[in-house]
Design a protein around this motif. Sequence first.
Motif, mmCIF file in Angstrom:
data_model
loop_
_atom_site.group_PDB
_atom_site.id
_atom_site.type_symbol
_atom_site.label_atom_id
_atom_site.label_comp_id
_atom_site.label_asym_id
_atom_site.label_seq_id
_atom_site.Cartn_x
_atom_site.Cartn_y
_atom_site.Cartn_z
ATOM 1 N N GLN A 12 40.717 51.831 21.845
ATOM 2 C CA GLN A 12 42.055 51.616 22.402
ATOM 3 C C GLN A 12 41.977 51.206 23.861
ATOM 4 O O GLN A 12 42.738 50.342 24.325
ATOM 5 N N LYS A 13 41.046 51.839 24.586
ATOM 6 C CA LYS A 13 40.871 51.483 25.996
ATOM 7 C C LYS A 13 40.405 50.034 26.126
ATOM 8 O O LYS A 13 40.895 49.284 26.977
ATOM 9 N N ARG A 14 39.463 49.630 25.274
ATOM 10 C CA ARG A 14 38.968 48.267 25.324
ATOM 11 C C ARG A 14 40.083 47.259 25.026
ATOM 12 O O ARG A 14 40.233 46.242 25.708
ATOM 13 N N ARG A 15 40.890 47.575 24.014
ATOM 14 C CA ARG A 15 41.992 46.676 23.667
ATOM 15 C C ARG A 15 43.014 46.606 24.802
ATOM 16 O O ARG A 15 43.534 45.534 25.126
ATOM 17 N N MET A 16 43.296 47.762 25.381
ATOM 18 C CA MET A 16 44.295 47.799 26.439
ATOM 19 C C MET A 16 43.840 47.008 27.659
ATOM 20 O O MET A 16 44.602 46.249 28.249
ATOM 21 N N LEU A 17 42.546 47.164 28.015
ATOM 22 C CA LEU A 17 42.030 46.418 29.149
ATOM 23 C C LEU A 17 42.063 44.912 28.874
ATOM 24 O O LEU A 17 42.360 44.121 29.770
ATOM 25 N N ALA A 18 41.763 44.539 27.630
ATOM 26 C CA ALA A 18 41.828 43.123 27.273
ATOM 27 C C ALA A 18 43.256 42.597 27.392
ATOM 28 O O ALA A 18 43.495 41.486 27.868
ATOM 29 N N MET A 19 44.237 43.418 26.977
ATOM 30 C CA MET A 19 45.631 43.002 27.054
ATOM 31 C C MET A 19 46.080 42.860 28.506
ATOM 32 O O MET A 19 46.720 41.872 28.887
ATOM 33 N N TYR A 20 45.726 43.854 29.354
ATOM 34 C CA TYR A 20 46.131 43.790 30.756
ATOM 35 C C TYR A 20 45.394 42.664 31.498
ATOM 36 O O TYR A 20 45.933 42.057 32.424
ATOM 37 N N ASP A 21 44.152 42.415 31.102
ATOM 38 C CA ASP A 21 43.414 41.320 31.714
ATOM 39 C C ASP A 21 44.090 39.983 31.400
ATOM 40 O O ASP A 21 44.236 39.126 32.272
ATOM 41 N N GLN A 22 44.522 39.820 30.136
ATOM 42 C CA GLN A 22 45.244 38.606 29.765
ATOM 43 C C GLN A 22 46.563 38.496 30.527
ATOM 44 O O GLN A 22 46.964 37.426 30.963
ATOM 45 N N MET A 23 47.226 39.649 30.706
ATOM 46 C CA MET A 23 48.506 39.661 31.420
ATOM 47 C C MET A 23 48.310 39.254 32.878
ATOM 48 O O MET A 23 49.092 38.473 33.437
ATOM 49 N N ALA A 24 47.228 39.749 33.517
ATOM 50 C CA ALA A 24 46.969 39.411 34.916
ATOM 51 C C ALA A 24 46.658 37.927 35.080
ATOM 52 O O ALA A 24 46.965 37.332 36.110
ATOM 53 N N LYS A 25 46.063 37.319 34.039
ATOM 54 C CA LYS A 25 45.702 35.905 34.117
ATOM 55 C C LYS A 25 46.795 34.979 33.601
ATOM 56 O O LYS A 25 46.613 33.766 33.595
ATOM 57 N N SER A 26 47.925 35.557 33.163
ATOM 58 C CA SER A 26 48.965 34.727 32.558
ATOM 59 C C SER A 26 49.722 33.887 33.571
ATOM 60 O O SER A 26 50.410 32.936 33.210
ATOM 61 N N SER A 27 49.623 34.217 34.859
ATOM 62 C CA SER A 27 50.293 33.422 35.882
ATOM 63 C C SER A 27 49.609 33.650 37.215
ATOM 64 O O SER A 27 48.886 34.642 37.371
ATOM 65 N N PRO A 28 49.810 32.758 38.213
ATOM 66 C CA PRO A 28 49.191 32.954 39.532
ATOM 67 C C PRO A 28 49.676 34.241 40.183
ATOM 68 O O PRO A 28 50.644 34.862 39.747
ATOM 69 N N ALA A 29 48.976 34.632 41.246
ATOM 70 C CA ALA A 29 49.323 35.858 41.959
ATOM 71 C C ALA A 29 50.754 35.807 42.452
ATOM 72 O O ALA A 29 51.193 34.816 43.044
ATOM 73 N N GLY A 30 51.495 36.887 42.204
ATOM 74 C CA GLY A 30 52.886 36.961 42.627
ATOM 75 C C GLY A 30 53.866 36.429 41.617
ATOM 76 O O GLY A 30 55.069 36.640 41.760
ATOM 77 N N GLY A 31 53.374 35.730 40.588
ATOM 78 C CA GLY A 31 54.268 35.170 39.592
ATOM 79 C C GLY A 31 54.578 36.171 38.491
ATOM 80 O O GLY A 31 53.962 37.220 38.387
ATOM 81 N N PRO A 32 55.551 35.851 37.638
ATOM 82 C CA PRO A 32 55.907 36.761 36.539
ATOM 83 C C PRO A 32 54.779 36.835 35.520
ATOM 84 O O PRO A 32 54.190 35.831 35.144
#
Length: 343
Positions: free
Chosen positions: A75-95
């Motif tokens: 679950q931790k691995r999946r969650m980190l993968a999800m948050y990593d994708q979320m952080a890369k979904s837009s430039p810094a400061g973007g939605p």
Amino acid sequence: MAEVVNGVNLSTLSSEEELYKLLDATEDFDERKKVRNRLRQLQAELRVQRDEAMKKREEEREQMILQRKKDADEQKRRMLAMYDQMAKSSPAGGPKVMDVNIYKNAKPSQEQVLQAPPKRDLVEEAIQQRKWEAEERRRKMLAAYDAAARSGQPGPKSPDFNAINESTSAPVTPVVKKAPVDCTFGSILPKQTQNNQKLSAKAKFQQMDAVQNKHSPSRPNFQNRGGNVMRSASDIKDMLLHWCKSKTREYEKVDITNFSTSWNDGMAFCALIHHFYPDAFDFESLNPKNRRYNFDLAFRIAEEKADIAPLLDVEDMVLMKKPDWKCVFTYVQSFYRKLHDKD
């Protein structure tokens, strides 16, 4: 050879209670000795059975602990993968956009991998873009003044910026004093009073809110206590943290100092929504140890009362003692957008 006492075959008795009753009913010494021997034999057999059962339970318990640990790691691995994708979904400061399918499927689908954009250094690109625009504006401004100087007309020269801007992508404007514009949310600062009198922080907040509602009532802006519109992500984060503190200051079980550990028991979320909807539930009855209940209550009431989408998952928050501050920050921004005008 089977031993018989009082017409009862001792090997057929498998209960200590039955043997004790037979022992009480037997008066012959030799027969009582046979009963006691059978009783000791039965007790030894029962002891072995208990030891085997206990050993089996211990093995099952160890297997269960190992399985839970494996499940938690997964679950931790999946969650980190999800948050990593979320952080890369837009430039810094973007939605940011969270894809829960990455958590459910354990890994991105092949289609997602194929569609993933190549890694880009957004900071370097922004710096290069700004350098190019600055050089372009400088070149055009020099060209405008040079053209004005060569016009041959006597008196002060007025460069024609409009003629030069028509053929370029980086417009040049005359240097004039104008009110600063919020680079983040597009809010415009109020004009200074004619007598240049300094305003209090509260008055500046009120003026900025009025300007914000006039220009873009549907989009929130963050202000600091000096009356200036925030320009950096760090300033916005600090302003939002100050807003959360001010709304939960009267709650004894809540102490918000960051966007991670201060929210890990759900009490901060409950206090924040309870401040605006005090009749929705009894905050004093909440216990910080009931983390799952607190998260579920806060997210549900926020959605029902304020139409705030539950961007965080209850199960994820229960698993984490130190939540990802970016996810909490993103969710709390929804509270500000929906509720900052309610007080």
